[in-house]
Design a protein around this motif. Sequence first.
Motif, PDB file in Angstrom:
ATOM      1  N   GLY A 149       4.248  21.111 -55.148  1.00 21.13           N
ATOM      2  CA  GLY A 149       3.271  21.951 -55.815  1.00 21.13           C
ATOM      3  C   GLY A 149       3.088  21.460 -57.238  1.00 21.13           C
ATOM      4  N   ILE A 150       2.231  22.142 -57.937  1.00 26.94           N
ATOM      5  CA  ILE A 150       1.933  21.797 -59.330  1.00 26.94           C
ATOM      6  C   ILE A 150       2.641  22.778 -60.256  1.00 26.94           C
ATOM      7  CG2 ILE A 150       0.092  21.466 -61.034  1.00 26.94           C
ATOM      8  CD1 ILE A 150       0.049  19.443 -58.706  1.00 26.94           C
ATOM      9  N   GLY A 151       3.238  22.255 -61.313  1.00 30.05           N
ATOM     10  CA  GLY A 151       3.829  23.102 -62.340  1.00 30.05           C
ATOM     11  C   GLY A 151       4.906  24.032 -61.818  1.00 30.05           C
ATOM     12  N   GLU A 152       4.725  25.308 -62.058  1.00 29.49           N
ATOM     13  CA  GLU A 152       5.727  26.316 -61.749  1.00 29.49           C
ATOM     14  C   GLU A 152       6.046  26.391 -60.263  1.00 29.49           C
ATOM     15  OE1 GLU A 152       8.580  29.151 -62.397  1.00 29.49           O
ATOM     16  OE2 GLU A 152       7.527  27.912 -63.884  1.00 29.49           O
ATOM     17  N   VAL A 153       5.054  26.140 -59.412  1.00 28.08           N
ATOM     18  CA  VAL A 153       5.309  26.185 -57.965  1.00 28.08           C
ATOM     19  C   VAL A 153       6.370  25.154 -57.585  1.00 28.08           C
ATOM     20  CG1 VAL A 153       4.309  25.883 -55.663  1.00 28.08           C
ATOM     21  CG2 VAL A 153       2.999  27.057 -57.447  1.00 28.08           C
ATOM     22  N   ASN A 154       6.197  23.935 -58.070  1.00 30.86           N
ATOM     23  CA  ASN A 154       7.196  22.910 -57.805  1.00 30.86           C
ATOM     24  C   ASN A 154       8.542  23.287 -58.408  1.00 30.86           C
ATOM     25  OD1 ASN A 154       7.874  19.948 -57.013  1.00 30.86           O
ATOM     26  ND2 ASN A 154       8.489  20.089 -59.158  1.00 30.86           N
ATOM     27  N   ASP A 155       8.535  23.808 -59.634  1.00 32.86           N
ATOM     28  CA  ASP A 155       9.788  24.146 -60.311  1.00 32.86           C
ATOM     29  C   ASP A 155      10.584  25.197 -59.539  1.00 32.86           C
ATOM     30  OD1 ASP A 155       8.852  22.391 -62.167  1.00 32.86           O
ATOM     31  OD2 ASP A 155       8.618  23.852 -63.784  1.00 32.86           O
ATOM     32  N   GLN A 156       9.887  26.129 -58.907  1.00 31.53           N
ATOM     33  CA  GLN A 156      10.573  27.149 -58.113  1.00 31.53           C
ATOM     34  C   GLN A 156      11.264  26.526 -56.908  1.00 31.53           C
ATOM     35  OE1 GLN A 156       7.548  30.057 -57.240  1.00 31.53           O
ATOM     36  NE2 GLN A 156       7.580  30.922 -59.301  1.00 31.53           N
ATOM     37  N   PHE A 157      10.643  25.536 -56.298  1.00 34.43           N
ATOM     38  CA  PHE A 157      11.275  24.833 -55.182  1.00 34.43           C
ATOM     39  C   PHE A 157      12.474  24.030 -55.654  1.00 34.43           C
ATOM     40  CE2 PHE A 157       7.448  25.775 -52.855  1.00 34.43           C
ATOM     41  CZ  PHE A 157       7.868  25.825 -51.536  1.00 34.43           C
TER      42      PHE A 157
END
Length: 393
Positions: A149-157
């Motif tokens: 994902g982009i930004g925060e979405v990736n960071d959550q993963f």
Amino acid sequence: MIGISKLYCGAVEASDPLRYGRESGRLPSHLLQFSKDKKPVVVWNMTKRCNLRCIHCYALAEGEDYKGNELSTEEGRALIDDLAQFGVPVILFSGGEPLLRDDLPELIDHAARKGLRAVISTNGTLITEEKAQLFARSSLSYIGISLDGIGEVNDQFRGKKGAFEMALAGVRNAKKVGIKVGLRFTINRRNYQEIPKIFDLIEKEGIERVCFYHLVYSGRGSKLKDEDLLHGETRKVVDYIMYRTKGFFDKGRPLEVLTVDNHADGPYVYMRLQREDPKRAEEVYDLLMMNEGNASGVGIACVDEEGHVHADQFWRHYSFGNVRERPFSRIWMDTENDLMARLKEKKRYVKGRCARCRWLAVCGGNFRVRAEAATGDVWGEDPQCYLTDQEIS
């Protein structure tokens, strides 16, 4: 592994692998899936250490200070020697996070000297300018960087704030020194709406390749089983991937796009081409027959950080043996092991819809690990086959 650009967009013709005799030792990397000898691509999960904690990690990676019984540099060199002698075409260095091993460049060069194509699968956050230059001087063929994902979405993963920006910097550092870079994206309900943004990022950054992985219920990814897409959603996602891939080709910028770990994608692409371009559809059918679908235990293999050999990187709950005790080549060809013998002829053993499906020859019964996780039976139906009863009959 289904090449959307190869099949749907015509980047590969059925005659292309035939020119090389379909021998894996002679085929260029983009044609390996069509080999007839199916020498395995070997994923070496060379460490369980990782600087992130991804919620869908199949390897159950641990922190950077994890003290595991990893294969040593010398043991790694011996493994590579055996793989080369056996005729393995590609070794994929993975983890955990492979960049946490200081001997990675040395092992890449050793693999290349032995005639193997060396690639890395990484979260990308540790590819500094210095590391990128080091890899550029090595014999590395490709780096695959995971983004979900982009930004925060990736960071959550990833379990770490700022992981997206660090990975994007890694992409840019690698590209700056001329290394081929691709993205790896695992599809699930939390992030499938990010796929348009991933294609936009690819276009903006000039990235050359992307692999979209269907979710496999393995490791920490087992906890996401209830967050997998519904069949109708999966069909829409595959349609969108085909649409965006064709858009790149139409603009004269061919992009290598693959979907991975759901072999229903092959028949789905073929049936769509039957409606849109029947002549191309027949070429695609020939390529799918060469591909043969699921390759676990045949064309894909995994060696974990301690040397255990698995049918693929998601099948870490079952080991066929350890390379510290027997060479990989002997373990891989030992069909006295009942599971290994059956995997090499898996189409004979699948049950339910898979057994009566007209696409069995081109799908191979889809993903056995996912079937086992969902049904408790390694030969049961893969719950993520999204083809209808009418389509398979």
